[in-house]
Structure formats: C-alpha cells, structure tokens
Design a protein around this motif. Structure first.
Motif, mmCIF file in Angstrom:
data_model
loop_
_atom_site.group_PDB
_atom_site.id
_atom_site.type_symbol
_atom_site.label_atom_id
_atom_site.label_comp_id
_atom_site.label_asym_id
_atom_site.label_seq_id
_atom_site.Cartn_x
_atom_site.Cartn_y
_atom_site.Cartn_z
ATOM 1 N N ILE A 1 0.888 -1.267 0.020
ATOM 2 C CA ILE A 1 -0.004 -0.122 -0.154
ATOM 3 C C ILE A 1 0.913 1.264 -0.150
ATOM 4 C CG2 ILE A 1 -1.556 1.288 1.393
ATOM 5 C CD1 ILE A 1 -2.771 -1.214 2.216
ATOM 6 N N ILE A 2 1.790 1.293 0.721
ATOM 7 C CA ILE A 2 2.786 2.504 0.839
ATOM 8 C C ILE A 2 3.462 2.629 -0.666
ATOM 9 C CG2 ILE A 2 5.279 3.291 1.700
ATOM 10 C CD1 ILE A 2 4.393 1.967 4.236
ATOM 11 N N ALA A 3 3.977 1.616 -1.298
ATOM 12 C CA ALA A 3 4.313 1.647 -2.399
ATOM 13 C C ALA A 3 3.249 1.848 -3.611
ATOM 14 C CB ALA A 3 5.169 0.169 -2.951
ATOM 15 N N VAL B 1 -2.816 3.143 8.752
ATOM 16 C CA VAL B 1 -1.798 3.999 9.731
ATOM 17 C C VAL B 1 -0.342 4.197 8.822
ATOM 18 C CG1 VAL B 1 -0.436 4.490 11.822
ATOM 19 C CG2 VAL B 1 -2.821 3.385 11.799
ATOM 20 N N SER B 2 0.004 3.129 8.055
ATOM 21 C CA SER B 2 1.345 3.344 7.222
ATOM 22 C C SER B 2 1.093 4.189 6.138
ATOM 23 C CB SER B 2 1.745 1.987 6.526
ATOM 24 O OG SER B 2 2.026 0.729 7.557
ATOM 25 N N GLU B 3 -0.201 4.252 5.674
ATOM 26 C CA GLU B 3 -0.384 5.508 4.716
ATOM 27 C C GLU B 3 -0.465 6.696 5.097
ATOM 28 O OE1 GLU B 3 -2.471 8.202 2.173
ATOM 29 O OE2 GLU B 3 -3.106 7.396 4.050
ATOM 30 N N TRP B 4 -0.813 7.035 6.575
ATOM 31 C CA TRP B 4 -0.771 8.418 7.350
ATOM 32 C C TRP B 4 0.584 8.620 7.439
ATOM 33 C CZ3 TRP B 4 -4.423 7.015 12.062
ATOM 34 C CH2 TRP B 4 -5.807 6.944 11.478
ATOM 35 N N LEU B 5 1.358 7.535 7.735
ATOM 36 C CA LEU B 5 2.838 7.853 8.170
ATOM 37 C C LEU B 5 3.805 8.327 6.940
ATOM 38 C CD1 LEU B 5 4.989 5.834 10.822
ATOM 39 C CD2 LEU B 5 5.864 6.331 8.567
ATOM 40 N N VAL B 6 3.419 7.929 5.731
ATOM 41 C CA VAL B 6 4.251 7.922 4.616
ATOM 42 C C VAL B 6 4.187 9.586 4.089
ATOM 43 C CG1 VAL B 6 2.568 7.373 2.654
ATOM 44 C CG2 VAL B 6 4.935 6.911 2.495
ATOM 45 N N HIS B 7 3.023 10.079 4.585
ATOM 46 C CA HIS B 7 2.824 11.296 4.192
ATOM 47 C C HIS B 7 3.617 12.432 4.941
ATOM 48 C CE1 HIS B 7 -0.399 11.151 1.197
ATOM 49 N NE2 HIS B 7 -1.250 10.125 2.298
ATOM 50 N N VAL C 1 14.072 3.790 6.454
ATOM 51 C CA VAL C 1 13.271 4.469 7.276
ATOM 52 C C VAL C 1 11.489 3.809 6.786
ATOM 53 C CG1 VAL C 1 11.837 6.566 7.772
ATOM 54 C CG2 VAL C 1 14.304 6.722 7.404
ATOM 55 N N ILE C 2 11.397 3.842 5.641
ATOM 56 C CA ILE C 2 10.054 3.359 5.203
ATOM 57 C C ILE C 2 10.081 1.843 5.324
ATOM 58 C CG2 ILE C 2 8.669 3.098 3.121
ATOM 59 C CD1 ILE C 2 9.240 5.769 2.399
ATOM 60 N N ALA C 3 11.213 1.281 4.958
ATOM 61 C CA ALA C 3 11.250 -0.222 5.019
ATOM 62 C C ALA C 3 10.997 -0.826 6.528
ATOM 63 C CB ALA C 3 12.471 -0.795 4.452
ATOM 64 N N ILE C 4 11.486 -0.065 7.321
ATOM 65 C CA ILE C 4 11.585 -0.554 8.739
ATOM 66 C C ILE C 4 10.116 -0.177 9.603
ATOM 67 C CG2 ILE C 4 12.290 0.074 11.186
ATOM 68 C CD1 ILE C 4 14.990 0.725 10.123
ATOM 69 N N ILE C 5 9.547 0.992 9.068
ATOM 70 C CA ILE C 5 8.091 1.140 9.453
ATOM 71 C C ILE C 5 7.286 -0.107 8.698
ATOM 72 C CG2 ILE C 5 6.125 2.843 9.204
ATOM 73 C CD1 ILE C 5 8.466 4.765 9.197
ATOM 74 N N GLY C 6 7.425 -0.254 7.537
ATOM 75 C CA GLY C 6 6.721 -1.596 7.161
ATOM 76 C C GLY C 6 6.773 -2.844 7.385
#
Length: 347
Positions: free
Chosen positions: A75-77, A216-222, A242-247
């Motif tokens: 979803i982030i990607a 929440v991942s979508e919120w964070l990516v912003h 950063v994004i990878a660790i969160i995901g």
C-alpha cells in the motif's frame, strides 16, 4: 499482558495517530504518533498470527503473516507509484527485502538463540528458499545489465515479461510448497502453544490488524517526507531503511514472538518468506499496476540496491542452509544490516 489492557493501548494509540493526522499540522508529531500506533498494531498482528499458526501450522501461519505483513509495504509503494516516485519505490522494495532477511531474521535468531542454545527447522525448506532467493537476484540483475542503453519502450516490455514470469514462479512455488510437496516441507517439530482466540476470531483479528496497519502506514508515509527533509536524510536512505523498517513492523513483532518461544521455523518462514514475496510478487505486481496508472515503472534497480540485496541474500543462505541457528548467527546478520544502513546513509 491482559488482553483488555492491550487493546486499550492499541485503541488509544490509533486514536492519537488519527487525531494527529486529521487535526494537526505538526509533521513530526504525526510521524511519532503514527510510528507508535504501528508498534502496537504490529504487536496485535503478531499475536493474531501466532494464534492462526496454532491452528494452521508454522508454514501456513508464516505465509499468512508474510502476506498480511507485506500489505503495508504494498500500500505504501502503491501511493509512491501513484505519485511517480519510482526511485523511492525501488529503494523501499530493496529495504524491505534486506530488512526482512537481515534485521527481522537477525533479531529473531539472536533473541531466540539467547533462550535456546540451538534452534532447528526444516533443511529442505531452507534449500528451496535459497534457490528462490537466487532467482530473485538473477531477475533483478539481468535487467540492470541488459537494459542499459535500450529505448524506453523495450525496457518497458522486458520489465513486463520479467514481472509476469516472477509472479508465475511465485504462484507455482505456493502450489509446490502448500500442496504437492507439503509433507516434505512441514515442520520438523510440533509445538504445544495456546491460541489467544478461536480459529474464526484469530482470522478476523489478523484481517483487522492488517487493515489498521495499512491505514496508519499510509498516514505515516505522508509525514516521513517532511521529517526526512528536516533531518537531511537522502531519498535512498528514506526508502531503503526508514519506510522499510516502518513497513516491516508487523514481521518484526510476529517473528520475534515466535522465535523466543522456540518456533524458529515459523520465524524463518516469516522473515525469508516475506523477502521472497516482495521480490517475486510485490515488486513485479507494482510494475504491472504502474501500467494501469499510465505511469510505467521499469524493474531496473541501481548498483547500490543490487549490491545490498545480493549481500543480504548470500549471508542469509550461508546461515540458514543447514537448518539450524544460534545467537551468534543472528549477530552476523545484524552486523551486515548495520553496515548496509551506514553505507546507504552516506551514499
């Protein structure tokens, strides 16, 4: 921890992250609250996965966790592809692959090894995982070599062919491992763990926790873009670490819990299985999705990214090929991850 208290903390962190996202403009506050919410949601997902694995077995439970855990990365990607941020997409794919193989597996092997002198799992499964990891390396290395200087249309066509072949290979692996040769790849030990919920409730909990992790991942990516600019982080470092660790928060939680309970087979299935799923299914799926969006993304990765994936693959194969792990091998995986992280930070 009492389940009522646990879900109170989950709900509170989720409400706080939602408040920060919709009613404040402070990006750092948004980043912190979203990260905190993901930590609690990942713990929820890990507990749900452990409960599902109790009924389905380590292999199926690990596969479900890898699939549901990778929903956040996908979803982030997806949002990054939609914005045309292809370099960050590829960096996040790279980070997810090496993060699972080095950080998630490394911590699982280390913490599990501190409690158990040696943990074993199915050696045949380790061998097949090694072959699939090599397929992923080949599939990413070939385009980087042969697409140099090709017209954009030919690069796009070759990327589509490779993407389709990788997805087909992954689907056939699922048929092989889950059906035709399931007995050969089954767990070498049975485990007497208790499930937190019934079978139906466990599946529902897995689905709900995954949904909220994705939201929440979508919120964070912003907010992560603003935070990275404030700290002067490069796009490569942000995407790959950063994004990878969160995901990967979901996989971290589930794999660590299982490894510390002596279920290293499930932890390996989560960590390595998740990396395989990203390389053989998520990445090529994003290539095909980008076509539907009218923003074609190729499958050509940079030399830095290929080197990182190659190093992670070879050290992981070296450590898991004998079907046994100990705490020192976990240290080795973590050292490699720190070296790569430092290199990406200064790149």
């Amino acid at each position: 921890m009492n389940l009522r208290l646990f879900f109170t903390l989950v709900g509170a962190s989720l409400l706080l992250a939602g408040y920060a996202h919709y009613f404040t403009e402070n990006e750092l506050f948004r980043f912190i609250t979203s990260s905190l919410a993901i930590i609690f949601l990942a713990a929820w997902l890990g507990k749900a996965t452990e409960s599902v694995a109790h009924y389905a077995g380590d292999r199926v439970g690990g596969f479900l966790n890898a699939t549901f855990g990778n929903a956040a990365e996908l979803i982030i990607a997806f949002f990054l592809v939609k914005e045309g941020l292809f370099d960050m997409v590829k960096a996040s794919i790279t980070g997810a692959i090496i993060g699972n193989m080095l950080l998630v597996l490394g911590l699982s092997v280390l913490l599990g090894g501190l409690k158990y002198k040696e943990q074993t799992f199915n050696g045949q499964l380790a061998g097949h995982n090694a072959s699939l990891m090599m397929l992923g390396i080949v599939a990413l290395f070939i385009p980087a070599v042969f697409m140099q200087g090709l017209p954009p249309l030919e690069i796009e066509r070759l990327s589509i062919v490779i993407a389709v072949l990788l997805i087909l290979s992954y689907l056939l692996w699922l048929v092989f491992s889950m059906f035709t040769h399931r007995d050969f790849l089954s767990d070498i030990e049975t485990h007497d763990s208790e499930a937190s919920w019934s079978k139906g409730v466990s599946v529902l909990m897995l689905a709900l926790s995954t949904f909220f992790v994705a939201v929440v991942s979508e919120w964070l990516v912003h907010s992560v873009h603003h935070v990275s600019e404030a700290f002067g982080w490069s796009e490569l470092f942000v995407g790959a670490f950063v994004i990878a660790i969160i995901g990967n928060a979901a996989e971290h939680s589930a794999a660590l819990l299982l490894a510390m309970k002596g279920r290293i087979g499930a932890a390996v299935e989560i960590a390595v299985g998740s990396s395989l799923q990203i390389a053989l299914f998520v990445a090529p799926t994003l290539v095909l999705i980008s076509l539907l969006m009218g923003r074609p993304m190729d499958i050509v990765f940079t030399a830095y990214e290929l080197a990182a994936i190659g190093v992670a693959t070879f050290i992981t194969i070296s450590i898991t090929r004998d079907g046994a792990t100990n705490w020192f091998e976990g240290v080795l995986l973590l050292v490699v991850y720190i070296i790569l992280g430092t290199a990406f930070f200064f790149a």
